[in-house]
Design a protein around this motif. Structure first.
Motif: not given
Length: 426
Positions: A70-79, A139-144, A147-155
């Motif tokens: 849920e926290e990752h969802k909220q971060r995506y909403l903020k961006c 990739r330009n939409f990704r942020t530093d 965690r989701i796209f920073g960890k391929p297995q999680l994605r």
């Protein structure tokens, strides 16, 4: 005599209570397309129908084991909100105006979510999907801190949850929210030449079922209710087949057909559907396929949706056909040799289709491959085809074997000639 005098006061009260419940029943829409999987089917393979990482939509919303996402969802909403001038309140109002239509997409009444909670859930989950597809597409939409796209297995684990029948949002709300965000952005370059259709098709293409081409996805997108519906629409056979009764349900395997002289080829050109299996002039053409780690999970949800939504069971028939053709590792090996299976473990492929086949039902009067199977059975019964195949497979299967056979024949002829000459000389 009045009916009331014939029943007790207690029964009158019970009837009144039951009548009140009947009056509060919610209207059921015929437009529903998102279903819960029946419990007997779920019990056999619970992990195949239950999200493991992220909940999308109301059915699994709020589950304790899915809350970390849920926290990752909220971060995506903020961006997402930081790129558009459209305010959050406008997005919420937009969803609120469509709340009834959204609720009607689900086969059961969503009683655990009040209006405000339902609207907020739709916004957060819809934007999470939109943002995920944007970041996958560019990739330009990704942020530093992603965690989701920073960890391929999680994605990879998360994206498998997007193709579960119980984990869907209607496509129309995803598309409309994306278009609303584009109406006023801080930089026009953000969404230049990008549509929700485009980023969705980019993600789905080559991800679940091959062949599933981009053009087919784009053509069917406007008619699709959700992701699974879009895939099923793309999987319709590209050709109409004559409907004939399948009198003999014993569909021969690849090994049996090979022994009868049938040849196997990947479907010519670029077949429009993985369902396009054809037999002509001794050649069985099968569109190539690839089995991924979670393909069985996705296929099982496609089968469940096709059945529950009342579609013609084309995908069901495909699974039955493939399960019969590939019943053992030797069948898979033969298809690998003939480049029908490009990649995959030949030991697991028969198990894969065999497991799925248990969820399928063969209807003899409506089986789409009845004509193909009937022709295969007839071809296999002809003795000449078996003899020719045995000769080729046993004596002409390699160049050296062919040379040996020819040499033996020549030697036999020379011996016979010499014998005849000797007899004549006498």
């Amino acid at each position: 005599m009045d009916d009331c005098e014939d029943v007790s006061i207690d029964m009158q009260k019970l009837a009144h209570t039951l009548s009140e419940k009947l009056e509060t029943l919610h209207h059921l829409s015929k437009d529903c397309s998102i279903y819960r999987v029946a419990e007997p089917k779920r019990c056999l393979n619970p992990s195949h129908f239950t999200p493991q990482m992220v909940s999308i939509g109301p059915f699994h919303h709020g589950k304790e084991e899915l809350k970390p996402m849920e926290e990752h969802k909220q971060r995506y909403l903020k961006c997402f909100l930081q790129r558009t001038k459209v305010r959050m309140a406008r997005f919420l109002s937009f969803i609120k105006e469509r709340e009834t239509k959204l609720r009607n997409c689900y086969a059961e009444t969503i009683r655990n979510l009040g209006s405000d909670e339902f609207v907020a859930m739709v916004l957060v989950d819809a934007v999470f999907l939109i943002e995920f597809f944007l970041r996958f597409y560019n990739r330009n939409f990704r942020t530093d801190d992603d965690r989701i796209f920073g960890k391929p297995q999680l994605r990879k684990e998360i994206r498998h949850d997007f193709l579960l029948l119980e984990n869907q949002l209607p496509l129309f709300i995803l598309n409309d929210l994306f278009d609303l965000a584009k109406t006023a952005t801080y930089e026009d370059a953000f969404y230049e030449n990008i549509s929700f259709v485009k980023i969705t098709c980019f993600w789905l293409e080559d991800r679940v079922v091959k062949p599933l081409d981009k053009n087919s996805l784009e053509i069917h997108f406007s008619k699709a209710e959700h992701f699974l519906d879009l895939i099923i629409l793309c999987l319709q056979p590209s050709q109409s087949r004559a409907q004939i009764m399948l009198k003999d349900q014993n569909i021969p395997s690849v090994k049996e057909l090979h022994q009868a002289g049938v040849k196997f080829k990947p479907a010519a050109g670029s077949p429009k559907s993985v369902l396009d299996i054809n037999f002509n002039q001794g050649i069985l053409e099968i569109p190539y396929f690839k089995v991924y780690g979670n393909t069985e999970r996705a296929y099982r949800n496609l089968l469940a949706f096709e059945s529950m939504h009342g579609y013609k069971k084309n995908f069901n028939d495909y699974i039955i056909m493939m399960a019969c053709l590939i019943s053992c590792p030797k069948d898979a090996e033969l298809l690998v040799e003939n480049e029908v299976i490009r990649l995959g473990n030949t030991e697991t492929v028969p198990t894969f289709f065999g497991n799925l086949d248990r969820d399928c039902t063969l209807a003899s009067s409506r089986f789409q491959y009845s004509g193909v199977v009937t022709d295969l059975q007839a071809y296999r019964k002809l003795p000449w085809h078996k003899w020719k195949a045995a000769l080729k497979q046993n004596y002409f299967n390699t160049p050296w074997a062919s040379i040996s056979v020819i040499a033996a024949v020549i030697l036999l002829l020379l011996t016979a000639t010499q014998t005849v000459s000797s007899l004549i000389a006498l």
